[in-house]
Structure formats: structure tokens, C-alpha cells
Scaffold this motif. Structure first.
Motif, PDB file in Angstrom:
ATOM      1  N   ALA A   1       0.833  -1.195   0.000  1.00  0.00           N
ATOM      2  CA  ALA A   1       0.000   0.000   0.000  1.00  0.00           C
ATOM      3  C   ALA A   1       0.871   1.250   0.000  1.00  0.00           C
ATOM      4  N   VAL A   2       0.387   2.275  -0.646  1.00  0.00           N
ATOM      5  CA  VAL A   2       1.025   3.588  -0.605  1.00  0.00           C
ATOM      6  C   VAL A   2       0.167   4.462   0.303  1.00  0.00           C
ATOM      7  N   LEU A   3       0.703   4.793   1.465  1.00  0.00           N
ATOM      8  CA  LEU A   3      -0.011   5.577   2.472  1.00  0.00           C
ATOM      9  C   LEU A   3       0.596   6.965   2.542  1.00  0.00           C
ATOM     10  N   VAL A   4      -0.255   7.974   2.559  1.00  0.00           N
ATOM     11  CA  VAL A   4       0.249   9.351   2.517  1.00  0.00           C
ATOM     12  C   VAL A   4      -0.468  10.221   3.543  1.00  0.00           C
ATOM     13  N   ASP A   5       0.170  11.336   3.858  1.00  0.00           N
ATOM     14  CA  ASP A   5      -0.467  12.393   4.636  1.00  0.00           C
ATOM     15  C   ASP A   5      -1.486  13.076   3.716  1.00  0.00           C
ATOM     16  N   LYS A   6      -2.704  13.248   4.195  1.00  0.00           N
ATOM     17  CA  LYS A   6      -3.750  13.845   3.369  1.00  0.00           C
ATOM     18  C   LYS A   6      -3.408  15.263   2.928  1.00  0.00           C
ATOM     19  N   LYS A   7      -2.546  15.937   3.675  1.00  0.00           N
ATOM     20  CA  LYS A   7      -2.181  17.310   3.344  1.00  0.00           C
ATOM     21  C   LYS A   7      -1.031  17.395   2.337  1.00  0.00           C
ATOM     22  N   SER A   8      -0.486  16.224   1.956  1.00  0.00           N
ATOM     23  CA  SER A   8       0.706  16.206   1.090  1.00  0.00           C
ATOM     24  C   SER A   8       0.414  16.545  -0.360  1.00  0.00           C
ATOM     25  N   GLY A   9      -0.835  16.383  -0.781  1.00  0.00           N
ATOM     26  CA  GLY A   9      -1.167  16.601  -2.181  1.00  0.00           C
ATOM     27  C   GLY A   9      -0.879  15.404  -3.058  1.00  0.00           C
ATOM     28  N   ILE A  10      -0.359  14.333  -2.473  1.00  0.00           N
ATOM     29  CA  ILE A  10      -0.069  13.103  -3.217  1.00  0.00           C
ATOM     30  C   ILE A  10      -1.369  12.330  -3.395  1.00  0.00           C
ATOM     31  N   ARG A  11      -1.685  12.010  -4.650  1.00  0.00           N
ATOM     32  CA  ARG A  11      -2.936  11.313  -4.928  1.00  0.00           C
ATOM     33  C   ARG A  11      -2.744   9.957  -5.582  1.00  0.00           C
TER      34      ARG A  11
END
Length: 281
Positions: free
Chosen positions: A140-150
Motif C-alpha cells: 500500500a502507498v499511504l500518505v499524509d492527506k495534506k501532502s497533495g499526493i494522490r
């Protein structure tokens, strides 16, 4: 249902954390303290009498982690079944993950087997013997929601974290990325939480468990589920055919009698009955 070592009636109790090198022993009313014969049921030779000694790397929920002072998880429960079939109790030794690739603790006689959510690879097969696959995994690719990574494609040029010596780290490198390496899955997720990295690539079941916490779910999200075709296996020292057969028989029996499904749903999530093997997503 017949097994190599007798019919299973219940899952043994969870193991308990003790002092030393994070050595963890199965709960038991009595044992021989390491004395007596090291030959278990079925003629399997063990490194310690009355014990099935398992090398793992903590923490790695939901496969193995300390919960309320006890090491528990999906892997722990499955190996408890092997121990029960052999007529012994499970001990767990916490060791560095890099040793699982080389089989060092198996070769030195410190452990009988290794259970650490480890992907079966041809390279690793050169050093250890793997059991039959017991789990299908995805990254899985997990990101900070504020990072802008989609998406995973958006990770390029950003700070990506991964656990050292894992297939997730290998996958990122093969995509031309230079991930920040962390020693454990907890450290990977903490790196994301503290802003050391903006995204992580890690096994999906680990993410599932982490996102059960509302605070984590509010701040982080999965933007990619990478079907890498990975399968987990337990390992034994090369040539240890007796123990390998016992492990494979326990996995087979657990799937046949419904125990595997119960443990899967307890530790991981919904079980896909229509699939030939369980789905990690």
C-alpha cells in the motif's frame, strides 16, 4: 480430519513477553526447562526440548506485535498450531529482520523456524526453505492527506519511507525511487506521522490495522494498492524436511477445518471465500 500429529481441538494460548533478548514463551502449566529429549512428535528435532523456538521481528502488526504484555498476531497463532501438533509450546525470539534473508539464526541453532510476514523470493530460497504460502500480500502507498499526493506516480520527488530489507523497499528502488529506510513497520508509520516522510510503501494489512485508529484515519489515506504478486511463507533451516512438513500440514489443516478463516478474520479482516487463497485487500 486426520493430521500428521493428531487432531487439533483449539488454538493455544497467546505467548507472553519475558526478559532478555525479547524472548517470548508460550503459556504453559509445566515444562522441562529445556531438559529431556529434543525430539518432538513425528520425529521432528527441535533446538530446545519441549519448545518450538520462532524467530521474528517486532513489531509487525497484525502478524506479530506486543498487545497487553503478550506477543500476539496472525503468524503467532498459526505457529501455535504447529507447536500444538508437535506436542510442545512456542517460544519467540525477537531478532533483526536482515537475518531472515540469510537464515543466520536458523543456521546457528538459535531458532527452529522464522515467522515474520516474510515474502517468498527466489533470492531468499537460496538460504532458507520456505513453507507453502500462507498469505497473499499487496503493498500500500499511504500518505499524509495534506501532502497533495494522490497516486504512487505523485511520490516521485517527494520523501518516501519504507522498512529496510523488505520487498516494499526493493519495489520502490526498482521504480527509481530512493526511499528513506526505517528499522521496523512502527518506525515507518511514525516517520509519516512526524513528517520525516510524506508517503510510505508498506504491506497493506499493516496499514489496515493502523487506520483503525480514528486519528490516523483522519490524517492519512491509502492512494495506491500495488499488486506485486507477493506471498508470505514461514522458513526453516535448509534441509529441515521434518519441521517443514509439520508446518505445511498445520497450514493445510487450518484451511480445511476453518481455523485459518477464523484467525484471518480476527487479525486481518474479511476473508474472501471465493478465492483459492485469502485476499489481502
Amino acid at each position: 480430519m486426520n493430521t500428521l500429529f493428531g487432531r487439533r481441538t483449539q488454538v493455544p494460548a497467546a505467548v507472553t513477553l519475558t526478559a532478555g533478548l525479547a524472548l517470548v514463551a508460550g503459556c504453559t502449566s509445566s515444562d522441562d526447562g529445556g531438559s529431556g529429549s529434543r525430539t518432538a512428535a513425528g520425529g521432528v528435532e527441535l533446538v530446545k526440548a519441549g519448545r518450538l523456538t520462532t524467530c521474528t521481528h517486532l513489531p509487525y502488526p497484525p502478524f506479530q506485535s506486543e498487545i497487553d504484555g503478550k506477543v500476539q498476531g496472525f503468524d503467532v497463532s498459526l505457529i501455535d498450531l504447529v507447536a500444538k501438533d508437535l506436542g510442545v509450546k512456542q517460544d519467540i525470539l525477537d531478532t533483526p529482520f536482515e537475518n531472515f534473508k540469510t537464515g543466520a539464526f536458523l543456521n546457528s541453532g538459535e531458532c527452529d523456524l522464522a515467522a515474520a510476514g516474510m515474502t517468498i523470493t527466489e533470492e531468499r530460497k537460496k538460504n532458507v526453505d520456505f513453507s507453502d504460502p500462507y498469505f497473499d500480500a499487496t503493498q500500500a502507498v499511504l500518505v499524509d492527506k495534506k501532502s497533495g499526493i494522490r497516486s504512487f506516480a505523485d511520490v516521485k520527488g517527494r520523501k518516501l519511507g519504507a522498512q529496510a530489507q523488505t520487498t516494499g523497499e526493493d519495489y520502490a528502488k526498482k521504480q527509481g525511487l530512493d526511499p528513506v529506510s526505517f528499522d521496523s513497520s512502527d518506525a515507518v508509520l511514525n516517520g509519516l506521522r512526524t513528517g520525516q516522510v510524506q508517503a510510505v510503501i508498506i504491506d497493506y494489512p499493516v496499514v489496515q490495522g493502523w487506520l483503525k485508529d480514528k486519528a490516523n484515519a483522519d490524517a492519512f489515506e491509502v492512494v495506491g494498492n500495488l499488486e506485486t504478486g507477493e506471498q508470505y511463507g514461514f522458513t526453516v533451516k535448509k534441509g529441515n524436511t521434518g519441521l517443514l512438513a509439520a508446518v505445511n500440514e498445520a497450514i493445510k489443516d487450518a484451511k480445511a477445518d476453518g481455523t485459518y478463516k477464523k484467525l484471518y478474520e480476527k487479525w486481518i479482516g474479511p476473508y474472501d471465500e471465493s478465492a483459492a487463497s485469502p485476499s489481502a485487500s
